[in-house]
Design a protein around this motif. Structure first.
Motif, short mmCIF file in Angstrom:
data_model
loop_
_atom_site.label_atom_id
_atom_site.label_comp_id
_atom_site.label_asym_id
_atom_site.label_seq_id
_atom_site.Cartn_x
_atom_site.Cartn_y
_atom_site.Cartn_z
N VAL A 1 -28.42 34.97 20.55
CA VAL A 1 -28.68 33.54 20.47
C VAL A 1 -30.17 33.26 20.55
N ASP A 2 -30.57 32.12 20.02
CA ASP A 2 -31.94 31.62 20.21
C ASP A 2 -31.95 30.82 21.50
N LEU A 3 -32.93 31.08 22.35
CA LEU A 3 -33.05 30.34 23.61
C LEU A 3 -33.94 29.13 23.40
N PRO A 4 -33.74 28.07 24.12
CA PRO A 4 -32.72 27.86 25.15
C PRO A 4 -31.36 27.48 24.56
N VAL A 5 -30.31 27.64 25.36
CA VAL A 5 -28.95 27.23 25.03
C VAL A 5 -28.57 26.14 26.02
N LYS A 6 -28.11 25.01 25.52
CA LYS A 6 -27.82 23.86 26.40
C LYS A 6 -26.36 23.44 26.33
N ASN A 7 -25.75 23.31 27.48
CA ASN A 7 -24.44 22.67 27.68
C ASN A 7 -23.34 23.19 26.76
N ARG A 8 -23.22 24.50 26.67
CA ARG A 8 -22.11 25.09 25.90
C ARG A 8 -20.85 25.06 26.74
N ALA A 9 -19.74 24.72 26.09
CA ALA A 9 -18.47 24.56 26.80
C ALA A 9 -17.53 25.73 26.50
N MET A 10 -16.60 25.95 27.43
CA MET A 10 -15.55 26.95 27.25
C MET A 10 -14.34 26.55 28.08
N LEU A 11 -13.20 27.14 27.79
CA LEU A 11 -11.99 26.93 28.57
C LEU A 11 -11.53 28.26 29.14
N ALA A 12 -11.18 28.26 30.41
CA ALA A 12 -10.55 29.42 31.05
C ALA A 12 -9.09 29.05 31.25
N ASN A 13 -8.17 29.89 30.77
CA ASN A 13 -6.74 29.58 30.81
C ASN A 13 -5.98 30.39 31.84
N ALA A 14 -6.69 30.97 32.80
CA ALA A 14 -6.04 31.79 33.83
C ALA A 14 -6.96 31.91 35.02
N LEU A 15 -6.41 32.41 36.13
CA LEU A 15 -7.23 32.71 37.29
C LEU A 15 -8.02 33.98 37.00
N GLY A 16 -9.19 34.12 37.60
CA GLY A 16 -10.00 35.32 37.39
C GLY A 16 -11.47 34.96 37.33
N LYS A 17 -12.28 35.93 36.92
CA LYS A 17 -13.74 35.77 36.95
C LYS A 17 -14.30 35.39 35.58
N ILE A 18 -15.13 34.35 35.58
CA ILE A 18 -15.96 34.02 34.42
C ILE A 18 -17.27 34.77 34.64
N MET A 19 -17.70 35.54 33.64
CA MET A 19 -18.94 36.29 33.76
C MET A 19 -19.81 36.01 32.55
#
Length: 110
Positions: free
Chosen positions: A51-69
């Motif tokens: 990616v080109d920096l900076p990256v601003k306010n990107r969204a994602m969905l987590a559909n389970a318990l566990g670690k976002i890394m």
């Protein structure tokens, strides 16, 4: 009247349904130039991209318990990652390899 009285317990049980395990998360990456960004999200596939920096306010969905890394490796210099999950406190880290992680558990507020 009898029909209305029979619906009240059904409506009360519906309001106490199972907890949702879908969590919104957002991230920012500060820095300059290009960086290798790797993202692992519970309930989804791991993804990696340049990616080109900076990256601003990107969204994602987590559909389970566990670690976002989120791992960011800038080609030169340092980067800062910021990770926000729902209403929880923002996680921030900086370095030549910046890592931001958040463990989604039963007690994570969504």
């Amino acid at each position: 009247m009898k029909t209305l009285l029979l619906l009240i317990p059904v409506l009360a049980l519906t309001a106490c349904g199972p907890k949702s395990y879908t969590y919104e998360a957002f991230y920012d990456v500060e820095g300059t130039g290009k960086a290798q960004l790797t993202l692992t999200v519970p309930g989804g596939a791991s993804q990696s991209e340049t990616v080109d920096l900076p990256v601003k306010n990107r969204a994602m969905l987590a559909n389970a318990l566990g670690k976002i890394m989120l791992t960011v490796k800038p080609q030169t210099g340092q980067a800062t990652c910021k990770l926000r999950v729902e209403k929880e406190k923002e996680i921030t880290n900086a370095g030549a390899e910046a890592k931001c992680a958040y463990e989604i558990t039963e007690s994570t507020d969504n």
